[in-house]
Design a protein around this motif. Structure first.
Motif, PDB file in Angstrom:
ATOM      1  N   VAL A  84       0.839  -1.200   0.000  1.00 35.77           N
ATOM      2  CA  VAL A  84       0.000   0.000   0.000  1.00 35.77           C
ATOM      3  C   VAL A  84       0.874   1.250   0.000  1.00 35.77           C
ATOM      4  N   PHE A  85       1.954   1.228   0.783  1.00 36.80           N
ATOM      5  CA  PHE A  85       2.850   2.383   0.857  1.00 36.80           C
ATOM      6  C   PHE A  85       3.483   2.674  -0.504  1.00 36.80           C
ATOM      7  N   LEU A  86       3.954   1.643  -1.206  1.00 34.18           N
ATOM      8  CA  LEU A  86       4.579   1.845  -2.512  1.00 34.18           C
ATOM      9  C   LEU A  86       3.575   2.378  -3.531  1.00 34.18           C
ATOM     10  N   ILE A  87       2.331   1.880  -3.478  1.00 35.96           N
ATOM     11  CA  ILE A  87       1.281   2.394  -4.366  1.00 35.96           C
ATOM     12  C   ILE A  87       1.009   3.861  -4.058  1.00 35.96           C
ATOM     13  N   GLN A  88       0.920   4.167  -2.777  1.00 35.75           N
ATOM     14  CA  GLN A  88       0.668   5.534  -2.338  1.00 35.75           C
ATOM     15  C   GLN A  88       1.762   6.475  -2.851  1.00 35.75           C
ATOM     16  N   MET A  89       3.028   6.064  -2.733  1.00 39.57           N
ATOM     17  CA  MET A  89       4.143   6.907  -3.177  1.00 39.57           C
ATOM     18  C   MET A  89       4.151   7.072  -4.699  1.00 39.57           C
ATOM     19  N   SER A  90       3.703   6.041  -5.423  1.00 38.01           N
ATOM     20  CA  SER A  90       3.674   6.142  -6.887  1.00 38.01           C
ATOM     21  C   SER A  90       2.688   7.217  -7.324  1.00 38.01           C
ATOM     22  N   MET A  91       1.576   7.350  -6.626  1.00 40.00           N
ATOM     23  CA  MET A  91       0.603   8.390  -6.955  1.00 40.00           C
ATOM     24  C   MET A  91       1.101   9.764  -6.527  1.00 40.00           C
ATOM     25  N   LEU A  92       1.620   9.838  -5.301  1.00 41.61           N
ATOM     26  CA  LEU A  92       2.044  11.128  -4.758  1.00 41.61           C
ATOM     27  C   LEU A  92       3.146  11.759  -5.603  1.00 41.61           C
ATOM     28  N   PHE A  93       4.171  10.967  -5.942  1.00 40.85           N
ATOM     29  CA  PHE A  93       5.323  11.561  -6.618  1.00 40.85           C
ATOM     30  C   PHE A  93       5.151  11.645  -8.130  1.00 40.85           C
TER      31      PHE A  93
END
Length: 442
Positions: free
Chosen positions: A60-69
């Protein structure tokens, strides 16, 4: 879109034009839908390679970072600061091109992976100083070989996901390869094709995403979706720097830097396509340089916080040509959508709750389209003996080594990883042979 009919042609071609809010919101959402699945998929693949369970907090964290950045890198392109940014409607997202290299790096450790991403991103930004001088290294022959190689490398990953997931953990399950998994993947493919060819506008451009949503809903009724991760996820969370550490590995850094050259040329092509397709002009050197700076700095910053390498998204270039709207404020709105999604872990958890076979159906289409894009580029090549030999040697050695990694075991572990990545040898040989082999007389 009927609202566009009231906008003059001069305004449509002006990057600084700000359309009415309702038009900007709809077009911005369209940009997000067109790239959403492609943006989060590399994170899911790398999470699996790293041993993170599908639906886990780390995934979930990696998915979240892919959207944010992706959103932050897009703002660097559209708004810019100083010399950074093309100041054109350039949509950024997680790059598929780096996936073959990142798979090998993630097996060494996530700290090693992100160390390579940060340094590779800085090297990418440095290339902005001379990017125009190496464009001739990547004619359609070389670019087509590289993009085709990326697609060929990733297609088996799509098949594994459609069958139930990659890795021994998933492949040891009795349901792996069963009809239940494949039926969900096939639904995605069929719905995607139907929407792509029998609808228009925003529905057609987001056909893969909508196909996955249909299969996801069906999976819910089949009892294949676990919602526990969504309830546990927070509503808001800030990124955490160096969550997985920062380790230096020369082999991984070299691989990331080499792939940065490919990514930089891809971005140059996309910026040129936006200027030509949206405004019927050539991109300026300042726009190309600023776009390359934004590419690299966006990647480096993402790597610090757990995001993967960013690059421009070609499918969004196609959207600009289709709508004829060059306004960078539209893509700025899309970037804000992505940033808001990246700050809400529940959205990442929702994506991660999707059965992996559903994702498999989507990536089979996407990875096949990557290979198709490479073939399309190669269609403009003059297939004389010289070019046929470059194509043959590059792909044969690149993928021969990838399929038989033991053939170069005498090189040592790190160098063997580079040689058996499949993509790097093919790209290196294509560039080198194109430079040193003389052109044939027409």
């Amino acid at each position: 879109m009927s609202a566009l009919e009231n906008i003059s042609q001069e305004d449509l071609k002006n990057p600084d034009y700000v359309p009415p809010l309702q038009v900007g919101l709809i077009l911005g959402l369209q940009h997000v839908l067109a790239m959403f699945v492609s943006n989060v998929t590399p994170s899911i693949i790398i999470a699996g390679v790293a041993g993170f369970a599908f639906g886990s907090a780390d995934t979930v964290f990696l998915i979240q970072m892919s959207m944010l950045f992706a959103g932050i890198a897009t703002l660097m392109q559209t708004i810019g600061f100083g010399p950074v940014g093309a100041r054109l409607p350039v949509m950024q997202g997680t790059s598929f091109a780096f996936v073959p290299v990142m798979i090998g790096a993630a097996k060494m450790g996530m700290g090693t992976l992100f160390g390579g991403i940060v340094i590779g991103g800085l090297f990418h930004a440095f290339m902005g100083l001379f990017i125009g001088k190496i464009r001739h290294w990547f004619p359609p022959l070389v670019s087509g070989i590289i993009i085709l190689a990326i697609g060929i490398y990733l297609i088996p990953v799509g098949i594994q996901y459609a069958a139930g997931g990659a890795g021994d953990f998933n492949m040891s399950k009795p349901t792996w390869g069963g009809l239940g998994n494949w039926s969900l993947a096939i639904i995605v493919i069929l719905v995607s094709f139907g929407l792509k060819f029998w609808t228009k506008g925003i529905i057609s451009s987001s056909s893969v995403l909508l196909g996955m949503i249909v299969a996801y809903v069906i999976a819910i009724f089949m009892g294949d979706v676990n919602f526990s991760g969504i309830s546990k996820a927070a509503w808001f969370a800030l990124p955490e720097p160096f969550k997985y550490g920062f380790d230096i590995n020369l082999t991984v850094i070299i691989a990331m830097c080499l792939m940065s050259i490919v990514s930089a040329i891809e971005t140059v092509g996309d910026i040129s396509g936006i200027a030509k397709g949206g405004a019927n002009r050539e991109a300026t050197d300042k726009e190309l340089q600023g776009g390359t700076y934004a590419d690299g700095i966006g990647t480096a910053v993402a790597g610090i916080f757990g995001g993967l390498p960013n690059t421009s998204f070609s499918q969004n270039v196609g959207l600009i040509s289709m709508t004829g709207v060059m306004s960078r404020s539209v893509v700025t709105i899309a970037a804000i959508f992505l940033i808001l999604c990246g700050l809400v872990p529940k959205i990442g958890a929702l994506v991660s709750s999707m059965p992996i076979a559903v994702l498999g159906g989507g990536v089979i289409v996407m990875f096949g389209m990557v290979a198709s894009a490479g073939i399309n580029m190669l269609s403009s090549v003059n297939w004389n003996r010289r070019n046929m030999m470059i194509f043959a040697i590059s792909l044969s050695i690149g993928f021969g080594l990838q399929k038989v990694p033991a053939s170069v075991q005498g090189l040592g572990g790190d160098l063997q990883m580079l040689m058996t990545s499949g993509l790097l040898p093919a790209a290196f040989l294509a560039v080198l042979l194109n430079i040193i082999l003389p052109e044939e007389d027409k």
